[in-house]
Design a protein around this motif. Structure first.
Motif, PDB file in Angstrom:
ATOM      1  N   PHE A   5       9.288  24.147 -55.151  1.00  0.00           N
ATOM      2  CA  PHE A   5       9.588  25.334 -54.280  1.00  0.00           C
ATOM      3  C   PHE A   5      10.212  26.259 -55.362  1.00  0.00           C
ATOM      4  CE2 PHE A   5      11.790  28.151 -51.810  1.00  0.00           C
ATOM      5  CZ  PHE A   5      11.106  28.735 -50.927  1.00  0.00           C
TER       6      PHE A   5
ATOM      7  N   LYS B 294       1.233  28.284 -49.099  1.00  0.00           N
ATOM      8  CA  LYS B 294       1.678  27.116 -48.183  1.00  0.00           C
ATOM      9  C   LYS B 294       2.748  27.677 -47.106  1.00  0.00           C
ATOM     10  CE  LYS B 294       1.464  23.649 -51.844  1.00  0.00           C
ATOM     11  NZ  LYS B 294       1.867  22.595 -52.652  1.00  0.00           N
ATOM     12  N   LYS B 295       2.833  26.577 -46.188  1.00  0.00           N
ATOM     13  CA  LYS B 295       3.795  27.251 -44.942  1.00  0.00           C
ATOM     14  C   LYS B 295       5.447  27.203 -45.291  1.00  0.00           C
ATOM     15  CE  LYS B 295       5.122  25.123 -40.566  1.00  0.00           C
ATOM     16  NZ  LYS B 295       4.989  23.792 -40.018  1.00  0.00           N
ATOM     17  N   GLU B 296       5.657  26.395 -46.505  1.00  0.00           N
ATOM     18  CA  GLU B 296       7.147  26.789 -46.676  1.00  0.00           C
ATOM     19  C   GLU B 296       7.306  27.919 -47.404  1.00  0.00           C
ATOM     20  OE1 GLU B 296       5.865  22.222 -47.484  1.00  0.00           O
ATOM     21  OE2 GLU B 296       4.869  24.225 -47.772  1.00  0.00           O
ATOM     22  N   PHE B 297       6.420  28.675 -48.093  1.00  0.00           N
ATOM     23  CA  PHE B 297       6.734  29.910 -48.784  1.00  0.00           C
ATOM     24  C   PHE B 297       6.773  30.922 -47.694  1.00  0.00           C
ATOM     25  CE2 PHE B 297       4.511  27.668 -52.379  1.00  0.00           C
ATOM     26  CZ  PHE B 297       5.839  27.528 -53.283  1.00  0.00           C
TER      27      PHE B 297
ATOM     28  N   TRP C  90      -1.724  31.068 -45.456  1.00  0.00           N
ATOM     29  CA  TRP C  90      -0.874  31.086 -44.413  1.00  0.00           C
ATOM     30  C   TRP C  90      -0.038  32.625 -44.084  1.00  0.00           C
ATOM     31  CZ3 TRP C  90       1.042  27.224 -41.590  1.00  0.00           C
ATOM     32  CH2 TRP C  90       0.655  25.848 -41.830  1.00  0.00           C
TER      33      TRP C  90
ATOM     34  N   ASN D 272       8.239  19.449 -53.068  1.00  0.00           N
ATOM     35  CA  ASN D 272       9.584  19.082 -53.068  1.00  0.00           C
ATOM     36  C   ASN D 272      10.465  20.422 -53.194  1.00  0.00           C
ATOM     37  OD1 ASN D 272       9.727  19.498 -56.029  1.00  0.00           O
ATOM     38  ND2 ASN D 272       8.752  17.469 -56.146  1.00  0.00           N
ATOM     39  N   GLU D 273      11.537  20.287 -53.406  1.00  0.00           N
ATOM     40  CA  GLU D 273      12.432  21.613 -53.511  1.00  0.00           C
ATOM     41  C   GLU D 273      12.306  22.016 -54.997  1.00  0.00           C
ATOM     42  OE1 GLU D 273      15.250  24.263 -52.131  1.00  0.00           O
ATOM     43  OE2 GLU D 273      14.113  22.825 -50.852  1.00  0.00           O
TER      44      GLU D 273
ATOM     45  N   GLU E 293       7.362  30.442 -44.343  1.00  0.00           N
ATOM     46  CA  GLU E 293       8.570  30.303 -43.676  1.00  0.00           C
ATOM     47  C   GLU E 293       9.849  30.905 -44.441  1.00  0.00           C
ATOM     48  OE1 GLU E 293       7.698  26.174 -41.196  1.00  0.00           O
ATOM     49  OE2 GLU E 293       8.733  26.105 -43.154  1.00  0.00           O
ATOM     50  N   TYR E 294       9.955  30.632 -45.811  1.00  0.00           N
ATOM     51  CA  TYR E 294      11.062  31.324 -46.623  1.00  0.00           C
ATOM     52  C   TYR E 294      11.064  32.964 -46.306  1.00  0.00           C
ATOM     53  CZ  TYR E 294      13.520  32.767 -50.908  1.00  0.00           C
ATOM     54  OH  TYR E 294      14.335  33.352 -51.762  1.00  0.00           O
TER      55      TYR E 294
END
Length: 124
Positions: A6, A56-59, A32, A2-3, A61-62
């Motif tokens: 993150f 993680k993917k989100e980090f 990743w 979740n946001e 991508e950021y």
């Protein structure tokens, strides 16, 4: 993720993000990186080459912005990371840049990263 998680994790100091990285990549058995006709790379102040990795993917991508804006997050299995990537990085005399957050990262020798991953894997 979740946001809230993150936002909290991305602001942690580099050494704490490194510990988070070790735990998460062992938990999920993947690392990743950013890829676009080659893996994203950067250099330190002395010109030494570094390859950034995230838990993680989100980090990842950021951090795909500015010169890396065309890059896409791509996963690497933990087994491949330990047995192929890290020996290759060491051979090329690069350093892993762990969990850059657009500000700083943990940069360390391959053997230290391997030791920390092995210690975490022993807990499983």
């Amino acid at each position: 993720m979740n946001e809230k998680e993150f936002e909290a994790v991305i602001k942690l100091p580099a050494n704490i993000r490194y510990e988070y990285f070790i735990k998460k990549v062992v938990d999920f058995e993947e690392v990743w990186g950013l890829y676009d006709d080659g893996w994203a790379m950067t250099s330190d102040d002395d010109g030494g080459m570094m390859i950034p990795f995230w838990p993680k993917k989100e980090f990842a991508e950021y951090c795909a912005f500015e010169e890396w804006s065309n890059y896409k997050a791509q996963s690497i299995s933990l087994d491949e990371f330990i047995n192929e990537w890290l020996p290759g990085i060491e051979e090329d005399q690069y350093k892993p840049s762990i969990f850059w957050n657009r500000d700083d990262s943990a940069v360390l020798a391959v053997n230290v990263l391997l030791k920390d991953l092995d210690q975490e894997l022993e807990k499983y």
